[in-house]
Motif scaffolding. Structure first.
Motif, mmCIF file in Angstrom:
data_model
loop_
_atom_site.group_PDB
_atom_site.id
_atom_site.type_symbol
_atom_site.label_atom_id
_atom_site.label_comp_id
_atom_site.label_asym_id
_atom_site.label_seq_id
_atom_site.Cartn_x
_atom_site.Cartn_y
_atom_site.Cartn_z
ATOM 1 N N ARG A 33 0.823 -1.201 0.000
ATOM 2 C CA ARG A 33 0.000 0.000 0.000
ATOM 3 C C ARG A 33 0.858 1.253 0.000
ATOM 4 O O ARG A 33 0.578 2.219 -0.704
ATOM 5 N N TYR B 95 1.300 7.038 -6.480
ATOM 6 C CA TYR B 95 -0.010 7.488 -6.956
ATOM 7 C C TYR B 95 0.048 8.885 -7.566
ATOM 8 O O TYR B 95 -0.615 9.145 -8.574
ATOM 9 N N PRO B 96 0.814 9.780 -7.017
ATOM 10 C CA PRO B 96 1.056 11.024 -7.760
ATOM 11 C C PRO B 96 1.785 10.677 -9.062
ATOM 12 O O PRO B 96 2.254 9.557 -9.230
ATOM 13 N N ARG C 157 -8.451 3.303 -1.709
ATOM 14 C CA ARG C 157 -8.838 4.590 -1.134
ATOM 15 C C ARG C 157 -10.344 4.675 -0.930
ATOM 16 O O ARG C 157 -10.826 5.258 0.039
ATOM 17 N N SER D 82 8.060 16.220 -1.311
ATOM 18 C CA SER D 82 6.683 16.063 -1.810
ATOM 19 C C SER D 82 5.672 16.567 -0.793
ATOM 20 O O SER D 82 5.061 15.829 -0.103
ATOM 21 N N LEU E 264 -12.992 6.445 7.014
ATOM 22 C CA LEU E 264 -12.619 7.819 7.360
ATOM 23 C C LEU E 264 -13.851 8.627 7.749
ATOM 24 O O LEU E 264 -13.829 9.385 8.705
ATOM 25 N N PHE F 193 -5.284 1.172 -6.398
ATOM 26 C CA PHE F 193 -5.112 2.102 -5.277
ATOM 27 C C PHE F 193 -6.361 2.958 -5.101
ATOM 28 O O PHE F 193 -6.735 3.288 -3.983
ATOM 29 N N GLU G 21 -11.211 2.893 2.121
ATOM 30 C CA GLU G 21 -10.847 3.685 3.296
ATOM 31 C C GLU G 21 -11.828 4.819 3.553
ATOM 32 O O GLU G 21 -12.036 5.216 4.697
ATOM 33 N N GLU H 167 0.979 4.163 -2.747
ATOM 34 C CA GLU H 167 0.696 5.534 -2.332
ATOM 35 C C GLU H 167 1.785 6.492 -2.794
ATOM 36 O O GLU H 167 1.507 7.597 -3.252
ATOM 37 N N PHE H 168 3.029 6.050 -2.691
ATOM 38 C CA PHE H 168 4.124 6.919 -3.120
ATOM 39 C C PHE H 168 4.075 7.167 -4.617
ATOM 40 O O PHE H 168 4.492 8.220 -5.094
ATOM 41 N N TYR I 245 10.192 5.877 2.484
ATOM 42 C CA TYR I 245 9.419 5.065 3.418
ATOM 43 C C TYR I 245 10.249 4.728 4.645
ATOM 44 O O TYR I 245 9.752 4.137 5.589
ATOM 45 N N GLN I 246 11.508 5.073 4.616
ATOM 46 C CA GLN I 246 12.410 4.850 5.747
ATOM 47 C C GLN I 246 12.601 3.373 6.053
ATOM 48 O O GLN I 246 12.597 2.982 7.222
ATOM 49 N N VAL I 247 12.688 2.571 5.033
ATOM 50 C CA VAL I 247 12.992 1.155 5.232
ATOM 51 C C VAL I 247 14.165 0.802 4.332
ATOM 52 O O VAL I 247 14.605 1.609 3.513
#
Lengths: 151, 151
Positions: free
Chosen positions: B39, B46-47, B108, B151, B115, B104, B111, B43-44, B60-62
DNA sequence: TCATATTGACAATCTAATTGTCATTTTTTG
DNA sequence: CAAAAAATGACAATTAGATTGTCAATATGA
């Protein structure tokens, strides 16, 4: 990620903040030889309340077996003490020892510096508004997620 | 947990909301056969932006190895397509295919219902204030955490 | 009392992720 | 341009944090 709905953006930010915070937290938790679950248990017991293993597991939303192991280790390390459970003879209650309370106090102190930086430039009103909003979201969210905590 | 400092309470709520949200998210992600990392990659991308594996990993810091595996699988499933990277000849860029974009979009949509419930009773002003505050926290936080996203 | 549920203990498994390693480019630098 | 340094993809091994399964020993409640 800017042009999304505000609702979506907020949940996106919550995910990112959680990861960033967890990463920072790892630093000082490791310094005390603790894992995230240890910290959570200490946090649940930091109020006066004494809880059983199954109760903690329910609140933390993890399996009782996982908390069992965590609690046993904290007990072994002298951070927790057990006492009889009036509601259930087999499943004793756990509370922080003075050492455990002091440990959590130290952890909180370590966090305080990070928190100050995190909130450095945020106006007080915004902090309060955010706190109130997240709290509403959390308790609203929890109700649909079939939990019934009261603390 | 009520009588803590507002700062502390907010971070406490972020941790709890993250867990609660992750649990809800698991439901619809599993329905699509996806994990959280999948996901995140979608998401990254999708733009319009097309990114390389190391770039996604940094954001994503992984570890790049983790994203490599994730991207390879999404590629295999036809959700991503690769194209040459003008900045680096060996490391190609990845973008969503129409199918991936549609996937995606569906996620959304799943979701969105959650939300709406999550924010049902929150005044618009509070939502905006919270969004602004969390955003400030995140970018302030990130700067001290040695990341430089734009971004 | 007896059936059912809960608890603690322990083992096995799972998932998401990291770390280590290596050959292959690619980039940089002298 | 040549050599050194860095980045990339692939793959393996490992780790951390948790779940699930199982079982014997209680407890609880009809």
């Amino acid at each position: 990620m800017q042009n999304q709905s505000p609702h979506y953006e907020i949940t996106w930010l919550i995910r990112r903040l959680f990861r960033a915070m967890a990463q920072l937290a790892d630093g000082y938790l490791q310094a005390h030889g603790l894992a995230a679950a240890d910290r959570a248990v200490l946090e649940f017991l930091y109020p006066e309340e004494a809880l059983s293993v199954p109760e903690i597991a329910t609140r933390y939303q993890v399996s009782r077996q996982h908390i069992q192991v965590t609690v046993n280790a904290l007990l072994e390390d002298g951070f927790l003490r057990s006492r009889p459970n009036p509601r259930h003879k087999r499943s004793s209650l756990f509370a922080l020892t003075p050492v455990g309370r002091e440990l959590f106090r130290k952890i909180r102190a370590s966090e305080a510096g990070l928190l100050d930086r995190l909130f450095a430039d945020i106006p007080t009103d915004d902090v309060e508004c955010t706190r109130r909003t997240l709290q509403a979201m959390y308790f609203h969210n929890l109700k649909q997620g079939e939990i019934d905590e009261s603390s």
